[in-house]
Design a protein around this motif. Structure first.
Motif, PDB file in Angstrom:
ATOM      1  N   HIS A  34       2.798   6.870  -3.226  1.00  0.00           N
ATOM      2  CA  HIS A  34       3.848   7.568  -3.948  1.00  0.00           C
ATOM      3  C   HIS A  34       3.521   9.049  -4.026  1.00  0.00           C
ATOM      4  O   HIS A  34       2.401   9.431  -4.359  1.00  0.00           O
ATOM      5  CB  HIS A  34       3.960   6.974  -5.353  1.00  0.00           C
ATOM      6  N   TYR A  48      11.845  10.818   3.545  1.00  0.00           N
ATOM      7  CA  TYR A  48      11.234  10.682   2.215  1.00  0.00           C
ATOM      8  C   TYR A  48      10.747  12.035   1.703  1.00  0.00           C
ATOM      9  O   TYR A  48      10.948  12.393   0.539  1.00  0.00           O
ATOM     10  CB  TYR A  48      10.047   9.712   2.250  1.00  0.00           C
ATOM     11  N   LYS A  94      11.648   8.409   9.196  1.00  0.00           N
ATOM     12  CA  LYS A  94      11.623   7.849   7.847  1.00  0.00           C
ATOM     13  C   LYS A  94      10.783   8.711   6.914  1.00  0.00           C
ATOM     14  O   LYS A  94      11.246   9.127   5.850  1.00  0.00           O
ATOM     15  CB  LYS A  94      10.988   6.455   7.890  1.00  0.00           C
ATOM     16  N   SER A  95       9.563   8.982   7.317  1.00  0.00           N
ATOM     17  CA  SER A  95       8.696   9.721   6.400  1.00  0.00           C
ATOM     18  C   SER A  95       9.222  11.139   6.198  1.00  0.00           C
ATOM     19  O   SER A  95       9.079  11.714   5.126  1.00  0.00           O
ATOM     20  CB  SER A  95       7.256   9.725   6.902  1.00  0.00           C
ATOM     21  N   PRO A 135       4.020  12.079  -6.111  1.00  0.00           N
ATOM     22  CA  PRO A 135       4.550  12.345  -7.452  1.00  0.00           C
ATOM     23  C   PRO A 135       5.359  13.627  -7.441  1.00  0.00           C
ATOM     24  O   PRO A 135       5.135  14.506  -6.606  1.00  0.00           O
ATOM     25  CB  PRO A 135       3.289  12.501  -8.300  1.00  0.00           C
ATOM     26  N   LYS A 143       0.860  -1.188   0.000  1.00  0.00           N
ATOM     27  CA  LYS A 143       0.000   0.000   0.000  1.00  0.00           C
ATOM     28  C   LYS A 143       0.886   1.225   0.000  1.00  0.00           C
ATOM     29  O   LYS A 143       0.763   2.100   0.838  1.00  0.00           O
ATOM     30  CB  LYS A 143      -0.896  -0.014   1.236  1.00  0.00           C
ATOM     31  N   ALA A 144       1.797   1.219  -0.936  1.00  0.00           N
ATOM     32  CA  ALA A 144       2.748   2.309  -0.948  1.00  0.00           C
ATOM     33  C   ALA A 144       2.124   3.562  -1.525  1.00  0.00           C
ATOM     34  O   ALA A 144       1.453   3.527  -2.531  1.00  0.00           O
ATOM     35  CB  ALA A 144       3.957   1.919  -1.783  1.00  0.00           C
ATOM     36  N   ARG A 193       7.033   3.476 -13.660  1.00  0.00           N
ATOM     37  CA  ARG A 193       6.032   3.333 -12.601  1.00  0.00           C
ATOM     38  C   ARG A 193       4.936   2.304 -12.894  1.00  0.00           C
ATOM     39  O   ARG A 193       4.602   1.521 -12.014  1.00  0.00           O
ATOM     40  CB  ARG A 193       5.387   4.694 -12.291  1.00  0.00           C
ATOM     41  N   VAL A 222       2.512   0.910   5.833  1.00  0.00           N
ATOM     42  CA  VAL A 222       2.162   2.266   5.398  1.00  0.00           C
ATOM     43  C   VAL A 222       2.787   3.313   6.270  1.00  0.00           C
ATOM     44  O   VAL A 222       3.105   4.406   5.823  1.00  0.00           O
ATOM     45  CB  VAL A 222       0.638   2.488   5.437  1.00  0.00           C
ATOM     46  N   ASP A 223       2.964   2.953   7.547  1.00  0.00           N
ATOM     47  CA  ASP A 223       3.529   3.919   8.491  1.00  0.00           C
ATOM     48  C   ASP A 223       4.873   4.450   8.039  1.00  0.00           C
ATOM     49  O   ASP A 223       5.268   5.545   8.378  1.00  0.00           O
ATOM     50  CB  ASP A 223       3.715   3.244   9.857  1.00  0.00           C
ATOM     51  N   ALA A 224       5.569   3.606   7.289  1.00  0.00           N
ATOM     52  CA  ALA A 224       6.930   3.958   6.932  1.00  0.00           C
ATOM     53  C   ALA A 224       6.975   4.949   5.777  1.00  0.00           C
ATOM     54  O   ALA A 224       8.028   5.354   5.354  1.00  0.00           O
ATOM     55  CB  ALA A 224       7.696   2.703   6.553  1.00  0.00           C
ATOM     56  N   LEU A 225       5.841   5.306   5.271  1.00  0.00           N
ATOM     57  CA  LEU A 225       5.839   6.143   4.082  1.00  0.00           C
ATOM     58  C   LEU A 225       5.307   7.535   4.377  1.00  0.00           C
ATOM     59  O   LEU A 225       4.645   7.762   5.377  1.00  0.00           O
ATOM     60  CB  LEU A 225       5.004   5.462   3.002  1.00  0.00           C
ATOM     61  N   PRO A 226       5.620   8.450   3.481  1.00  0.00           N
ATOM     62  CA  PRO A 226       5.183   9.829   3.730  1.00  0.00           C
ATOM     63  C   PRO A 226       3.662   9.891   3.838  1.00  0.00           C
ATOM     64  O   PRO A 226       2.962   9.195   3.106  1.00  0.00           O
ATOM     65  CB  PRO A 226       5.658  10.584   2.486  1.00  0.00           C
ATOM     66  N   VAL A 227       3.228  10.682   4.752  1.00  0.00           N
ATOM     67  CA  VAL A 227       1.786  10.767   4.936  1.00  0.00           C
ATOM     68  C   VAL A 227       1.206  11.773   3.963  1.00  0.00           C
ATOM     69  O   VAL A 227       0.750  12.838   4.329  1.00  0.00           O
ATOM     70  CB  VAL A 227       1.431  11.179   6.379  1.00  0.00           C
ATOM     71  N   ARG A 228       1.262  11.451   2.722  1.00  0.00           N
ATOM     72  CA  ARG A 228       0.678  12.313   1.718  1.00  0.00           C
ATOM     73  C   ARG A 228      -0.069  11.412   0.767  1.00  0.00           C
ATOM     74  O   ARG A 228       0.266  10.251   0.619  1.00  0.00           O
ATOM     75  CB  ARG A 228       1.757  13.036   0.915  1.00  0.00           C
ATOM     76  N   THR A 229      -1.033  11.939   0.164  1.00  0.00           N
ATOM     77  CA  THR A 229      -1.738  11.109  -0.793  1.00  0.00           C
ATOM     78  C   THR A 229      -1.159  11.334  -2.172  1.00  0.00           C
ATOM     79  O   THR A 229      -0.576  12.362  -2.465  1.00  0.00           O
ATOM     80  CB  THR A 229      -3.235  11.446  -0.820  1.00  0.00           C
ATOM     81  N   GLY A 230      -1.343  10.357  -3.008  1.00  0.00           N
ATOM     82  CA  GLY A 230      -0.838  10.479  -4.359  1.00  0.00           C
ATOM     83  C   GLY A 230      -1.365   9.296  -5.118  1.00  0.00           C
ATOM     84  O   GLY A 230      -2.225   8.581  -4.618  1.00  0.00           O
ATOM     85  N   ASP A 231      -0.827   9.069  -6.296  1.00  0.00           N
ATOM     86  CA  ASP A 231      -1.322   7.912  -7.025  1.00  0.00           C
ATOM     87  C   ASP A 231      -0.807   6.644  -6.371  1.00  0.00           C
ATOM     88  O   ASP A 231       0.254   6.602  -5.787  1.00  0.00           O
ATOM     89  CB  ASP A 231      -0.919   7.990  -8.496  1.00  0.00           C
ATOM     90  N   GLN A 232      -1.606   5.628  -6.486  1.00  0.00           N
ATOM     91  CA  GLN A 232      -1.279   4.405  -5.772  1.00  0.00           C
ATOM     92  C   GLN A 232      -0.528   3.439  -6.674  1.00  0.00           C
ATOM     93  O   GLN A 232      -0.860   3.283  -7.833  1.00  0.00           O
ATOM     94  CB  GLN A 232      -2.576   3.748  -5.305  1.00  0.00           C
ATOM     95  N   ALA A 233       0.485   2.821  -6.136  1.00  0.00           N
ATOM     96  CA  ALA A 233       1.243   1.879  -6.952  1.00  0.00           C
ATOM     97  C   ALA A 233       0.599   0.502  -6.880  1.00  0.00           C
ATOM     98  O   ALA A 233       0.229   0.075  -5.825  1.00  0.00           O
ATOM     99  CB  ALA A 233       2.662   1.783  -6.449  1.00  0.00           C
ATOM    100  N   VAL A 260      10.249   5.216  12.450  1.00  0.00           N
ATOM    101  CA  VAL A 260       9.210   5.416  11.446  1.00  0.00           C
ATOM    102  C   VAL A 260       8.952   6.895  11.158  1.00  0.00           C
ATOM    103  O   VAL A 260       8.839   7.309  10.012  1.00  0.00           O
ATOM    104  CB  VAL A 260       7.926   4.718  11.911  1.00  0.00           C
ATOM    105  N   GLU A 280       9.364  -2.035   0.047  1.00  0.00           N
ATOM    106  CA  GLU A 280       8.281  -1.074   0.191  1.00  0.00           C
ATOM    107  C   GLU A 280       8.772   0.343  -0.104  1.00  0.00           C
ATOM    108  O   GLU A 280       8.108   1.140  -0.742  1.00  0.00           O
ATOM    109  CB  GLU A 280       7.769  -1.141   1.630  1.00  0.00           C
TER     110      GLU A 280
END
Lengths: 508, 352
Positions: A249, A439, A435-436, A251, A246-247, A483, B341-352, A432, A460
Motif C-alpha cells: 500500500h 495505481y 496497472k501499476s 500511503p 502481499k499487497a 486499514r 505483487v507484480d500488479a501493484l505499484p513498485v513502491r514500498t509502504g506499510d504492509q497490509a 501489468v 488484491e
C-alpha cells in the motif's frame, strides 16, 4: 453415488500472460447438486465454458461415458446432455416459449418448404412446463415473462434435450426470495429425477440449502472440496480466500483533508428500494468492493448523472450539487472512468487528440472555433504526463493497447480539474505494467486533493490500493473497513451480506 | 482533402472529360452554367441532409417540406401580398420549426429518425395538397417579389447565384463541421453517442440542432426552387428530392451509420449526380434510364469505397498488432485478471 456422469481431469487454460485455469479436476455424479464457488475471476465461468464446449482447454481431458475428449464442441456437449441456464438469459424475447425451447432444431411439418410445426412443438413443451410447475403456456411470448419464468423456460429447454446435467450460473442473482425458493424446489425435483445440477453462486446460504457437495476454486485452481456435512459459511469463505496478500500500500502523503464527497440516501434506478450512504474525503482512495451486480456501477452512474438518482443527495464540501446529467456532474468536478472504455470511454475511430479533448473542447476554442495549436498542446501534455506510448496523437484510439486506451480516457479527465473521481474497474484488461502506472496516478491525484472512489472486483487491488474500503451488498453499503481491518475475509463477509463477526484487526 | 474526396473529384473529372469527348456540347458554357445552377439548387439541402446523416439519422421529409413551404410562400406573396422579406422570413422560420419538431421527436421522445421523417414526408405533402385543394400555385403577371426573384435566380457575371450561394454556404458549414466545437461533437455523437454522453456532451441538443439546420436549409431551398420553377404543384413539387440529397451525401462519403462524411464530399456528390443526369441527356441515352444510371453509379461507388476501406483497416490492424504484441486477450482478462505483487505499484509502504 458411484455413478460418474463425467469427469474433467487436469484441465488448464492459459491466455497470454494469464492462467485462467490451472490443473483443475472435477467429477460430477448422477443426480447430485454440485455447488461451485469462488471469488470474481476465480475461473468458475471459464471452467463451465470448457465443459460447454465454448472454449477449448489448453491441457487436460474431458471424460464422458468412458471416452476421452481433448476438447468439446458445443454440439458434442449438447449431445452429452450438458445444458446451461445462463446468467444473462439467452432467450429470444420476440418468440414464444415453444419456439425458444426448440430454437435451432425446430420440428418441421415435412416437405420441401421446411414449414415449422407449431402445434407439435407446443404439445411437446406443455408437459415439460407442467412438470416444472410453470403457470404459463407454450404460446406465451417470452417478452411477457418474468426473469424467474424465463429461467424455467431455459430449464424446460434443457429437459427437452434430455440433459443429464444442468449448469446454473448465478441463477438467483435477479430473483426475489420466493422465486429463489421455487427454483430450489425445482432443483430438488430435477435431482429426484436423476438429473445433476452444477450450481454456481455467490450466495452461500443457497449453496448450503441445495448442494450435496461443494468445490471451491481460487485463482484458477481447485482449492478444496466440502462434503454435505462439512458445509458452513466459515469453511467456504476460508477456502475461497486462504491466501496471503502481499499487497503494497502506498500511503497518502498527507492525511485526508476535511471535506469531500458525501452521498446521502442515494436511490439508484437499479435498486429503487435501497439507499446508499457513502463518504469519501479529499485526498483518499476509497475502494468500493462487492460482488458483481451489488450496485457499485449503478452508484457511479447515478453520481455521474448517466442514470440520474431517484432520490437522495450528493454533497461536495457540504454543498448539495445537482447531477441531473453528466454535463452537470462534470461542471461540479465529478468525473467517471467507465467500466467499458470501448463503449463509454472512447470514440474509438477518433484520434487520440480528439478523445483527450472531447470533454473539455470549449476550453481550447474561441467563439466555438477549435484552436488546433491549443488542442494539440493539451493532448501532447496528457500523452507525456501519462506516458501514453504512441507515435502520434493523430492515431485512432482503436489502434492502442488496453492500458494505453485507459490512459487516454484518464487524460480526458486530467486535462480538467477533478474534485471527485469514480474509477470503475480501472485496470480491467490492462497489462501489468500499465496497472501499476494507473495505481501511481490515482495516488498522485489523491495527494493533489481529489476524492477517489475505486470500484474493483480484484481483491488484491482493493486491499492493496485503497485507504478505506466500502463494501456493497444488494444495492446498499453493508460496511466500511479501515486499514487495520483490511482482509479478504472481512471484505467477502460484508460482500455476501453477513455482519462482521467481530471488528477484529486482521493479522498484518 | 482526403483520399475519398480526391477519388470522387477525380471520378467527376474523368466522367466529364469522357462525356465532353463524345459530345463537346457537354462542355459548352451554356451547359456548364445550367449544371452549376442545378448543383447549387440541389447542393443546399443536401448539405443539411448530410449533417443529419452524420448524426446517424436520416431526413426523408425534405421534398414534402419544399411543397408545403412552397405553397405557403407563394400564397403569402400573391394572395396576402406580404412584403417579400417577411415571406422569406416566414418560410425560413417554418423550415427551422419543422426541423425542430423532428429533432425533438428523435431526441427527446427517442423515436427512430426514419419513422419521424417518413411521417413528416406524408404529413407535409398532404397538408400542402389540402391547403391548395391540389391546385398549382404560381406567380401572376405582376412582379410580387422581383428583387427576391432576381437574387434567387439571377447570376453574377453569368455564374448562377444558386451556385455562388452554395459555395458560400459550403464554406460556412465547412467551418462549422470541420473547425468548430459543434462539428467535433457532431462526429463524436455520430460515432459513439454513449461515449459522447459520458464526456458531458449534450447529445440530444447536438442531434436536434442538425435537424434544425436541415429544416432551415430546406426553407432556403424552397425559395430557390420556387423561383426556379415559378410555380408549385403541391403533388409533385420536390418529389423524391430527399433521395437526391441522401444519394449525394452517401456518394460524398457519409455513412448511414453516422460519424462520417465531409462538406466537400457532399458538394462533390451533388455535382456528380447532376453531371450524371446531364450526361444521360447529352449522350442521347433514353431519359427513362436516368434513375437507373444514377443508381448504378452510386452502387458501384459505395461498393468500391467499402472495399478500399476494408483493405485499409486490415493493413492498420496488422500494423497495430505488430506494434502492441504481445498483448493479452480480453477473454483472458475476464477469466482472471493478472494478480500478484507484480500488479501493484513498485513502491514500498506499510504492509497490509
Amino acid at each position: 453415488m458411484a455413478d460418474i456422469l463425467f469427469e474433467l481431469a487436469g484441465i488448464s487454460k492459459s491466455y497470454p500472460g494469464v492462467m485462467a485455469l490451472d490443473d483443475v479436476s472435477l467429477r460430477v455424479y448422477r443426480g447430485e447438486v454440485l455447488g461451485l464457488i469462488g471469488e470474481n475471476g476465480a475461473g468458475k465461468s471459464t471452467l463451465m465454458r470448457v465443459l460447454g464446449g465454448v472454449i477449448a482447454p489448453s491441457e487436460g481431458v474431458i471424460r464422458i461415458g468412458g471416452t476421452d475428449h481433448a476438447r468439446m464442441t458445443v454440439n458434442e456437449a449438447t449431445q452429452a446432455g450438458i445444458a446451461f441456464v445462463h446468467q444473462e438469459l439467452n432467450l429470444f424475447e420476440n418468440l414464444d416459449v415453444a419456439a425458444n425451447v426448440f430454437i435451432g432444431r425446430e420440428l418441421l411439418v415435412g416437405g420441401p418448404l421446411k414449414l415449422v410445426d407449431d402445434a407439435k412443438m407446443h404439445a411437446r413443451v406443455m408437459p415439460l412446463l407442467e412438470r416444472l410447475g410453470a403457470d404459463f403456456t407454450p404460446d406465451t411470448l417470452v417478452d411477457n415473462l418474468s426473469i424467474a419464468e424465463r429461467q424455467l423456460v431455459e430449464i424446460a429447454k434443457a429437459l427437452s434435450i434430455d440433459a443429464r446435467v444442468i449448469i446454473m450460473d448465478e441463477p438467483t442473482s435477479s430473483l426475489t426470495i420466493s422465486e429463489t425458493e421455487r427454483l430450489l424446489e425445482v432443483i430438488a425435483d430435477l435431482k429426484a429425477h436423476g438429473i445433476s445440477v452444477i450450481y454456481i453462486s455467490h450466495r452461500l446460504s443457497e449453496i448450503m440449502t441445495c448442494a450435496d457437495r461443494v468445490v471451491v476454486l481460487r485463482d484458477g485452481r481447485t482449492v478444496g472440496e466440502l462434503a454435505r456435512d462439512q458445509l458452513s459459511h466459515a469453511a467456504m469463505i476460508r477456502l475461497m480466500i486462504g491466501r496471503d496478500l502481499k499487497a503494497l500500500h502506498t500511503p497518502p502523503k498527507r492525511s485526508p483533508q476535511p471535506g469531500g464527497c458525501d452521498i446521502v440516501g442515494l436511490v439508484t434506478s437499479a435498486f429503487p428500494d435501497r439507499q446508499v450512504d457513502l463518504s469519501v474525503r479529499h485526498g483518499e482512495i476509497l475502494g468500493l468492493a462487492g460482488l458483481v451486480g451489488a450496485g457499485r456501477t449503478s452508484l457511479a452512474r447515478a453520481a455521474f448523472g448517466i442514470d440520474p438518482p431517484l432520490g437522495g443527495e450528493i454533497r461536495i464540501d457540504d454543498a448539495p450539487i445537482d447531477v441531473a446529467s453528466p454535463r452537470e456532474a462534470i461542471r461540479q468536478g465529478i468525473y467517471l472512468m467507465p467500466e467499458d472504455r470501448k463503449k463509454s470511454g472512447l470514440v474509438l475511430e477518433l484520434p487520440i487528440r480528439e478523445n483527450v479533448t472531447l470533454a473539455s473542447l470549449l476550453n481550447y476554442a474561441q467563439m466555438w472555433l477549435v484552436s488546433a495549436p491549443a488542442e494539440r498542446k493539451a493532448a501532447k501534455e496528457q500523452v507525456r504526463r501519462l506516458s501514453i506510448k504512441v507515435p502520434s496523437i493523430d492515431m485512432e484510439a482503436v489502434t492502442l493497447s488496453g492500458g494505453n486506451q485507459q490512459k487516454v480516457v484518464l487524460g480526458k479527465w486530467l486535462s480538467m480539474q477533478p474534485r471527485v473521481m469514480f474509477f470503475d474497474e480501472p485496470t480491467r484488461g490492462v497489462d501489468v505494467g500499465a496497472k501499476s502506472e494507473i495505481y501511481a496516478l490515482m495516488r498522485e491525484l489523491a495527494d493533489q486533493g481529489v476524492a477517489i472512489v475505486m470500484i474493483s472486483s480484484d481483491m488484491e487491488e482493493v486491499i492493496g490500493v485503497s485507504d478505506r474500503i466500502a463494501v456493497m451488498h444488494e444495492g446498499s453499503v453493508s460496511g466500511v473497513l479501515e486499514r487495520p481491518q483490511f482482509s479478504e475475509y472481512n471484505v467477502l463477509q460484508l460482500a455476501i451480506g453477513q455482519a462482521l463477526e467481530t471488528v477484529e484487526a486482521a493479522a498484518p | 482533402m482526403n483520399k475519398k474526396e480526391l477519388g470522387l473529384g477525380l471520378l467527376l473529372v474523368v466522367i466529364s472529360a469522357v462525356t465532353g469527348a463524345i459530345n463537346p456540347a457537354f462542355l459548352s458554357l451554356v451547359n456548364l452554367l445550367n449544371m452549376a445552377n442545378l448543383i447549387g439548387l440541389f447542393g443546399v439541402f443536401a448539405l443539411g441532409e448530410g449533417l443529419v446523416i452524420i448524426t446517424g439519422g436520416i431526413d426523408l421529409s425534405l421534398g414534402s417540406m419544399f411543397a408545403l413551404l412552397g405553397v405557403v410562400f407563394i400564397d403569402l406573396l400573391t394572395t396576402y401580398e406580404v412584403p417579400w422579406p417577411l415571406a422569406l422570413l416566414a418560410v425560413l422560420l417554418g423550415g427551422l420549426a419543422l426541423g425542430g419538431i423532428q429533432g425533438f421527436l428523435v431526441t427527446r421522445l427517442k423515436m427512430q429518425p426514419f419513422i419521424v421523417t417518413l411521417c413528416g414526408l406524408l404529413i407535409y405533402r398532404g397538408a400542402a395538397r389540402y391547403y391548395t385543394s391540389d391546385s398549382t400555385r404560381g406567380f401572376g403577371y405582376g412582379d410580387e417579389a422581383a428583387t427576391l426573384s432576381s437574387i434567387a435566380s439571377g447570376n453574377v457575371a453569368g455564374i448562377p447565384n444558386t451556385f455562388i450561394f452554395l459555395i458560400i454556404l459550403a464554406l460556412v458549414l465547412g467551418v462549422l463541421l470541420h473547425r468548430s466545437v459543434y462539428g467535433r461533437w457532431l462526429y463524436a455523437v455520430g460515432k459513439n453517442e454513449e461515449a459522447a454522453r459520458f464526456s458531458g456532451i449534450n447529445t440530444n441538443m447536438v442531434i436536434a440542432t442538425a435537424y434544425i439546420i436541415s429544416g432551415g436549409l430546406a426553407g432556403v431551398s424552397t425559395v430557390l426552387f420556387v423561383f426556379y420553377t415559378n410555380s408549385v404543384s403541391p403533388s409533385s413539387f420536390g418529389n423524391f428530392y430527399e433521395l437526391y440529397a441522401i444519394a449525394a451525401a452517401v456518394l460524398g462519403g457519409c455513412s448511414l451509420r453516422g460519424g462520417e462524411g465531409s462538406i466537400l464530399g457532399i458538394v462533390l456528390g451533388t455535382a456528380l449526380l447532376q453531371v450524371l443526369q446531364n450526361l444521360v441527356n447529352i449522350l442521347g441515352i433514353p431519359n427513362s434510364l436516368n434513375f437507373a444510371v444514377m443508381g448504378t453509379v452510386i452502387l458501384i461507388g459505395v461498393l468500391a469505397d467499402h472495399q478500399l476501406q476494408a483493405r485499409r483497416r486490415r493493413k492498420m490492424a496488422l500494423a497495430g498488432l505488430a506494434r502492441t504484441a504481445p498483448k493479452s486477450t480480453r477473454e483472458g482478462q475476464q477469466g482472471a485478471a493478472p494478480r500478484g505483487v507484480d500488479a501493484l505499484p513498485v513502491r514500498t509502504g506499510d504492509q497490509a
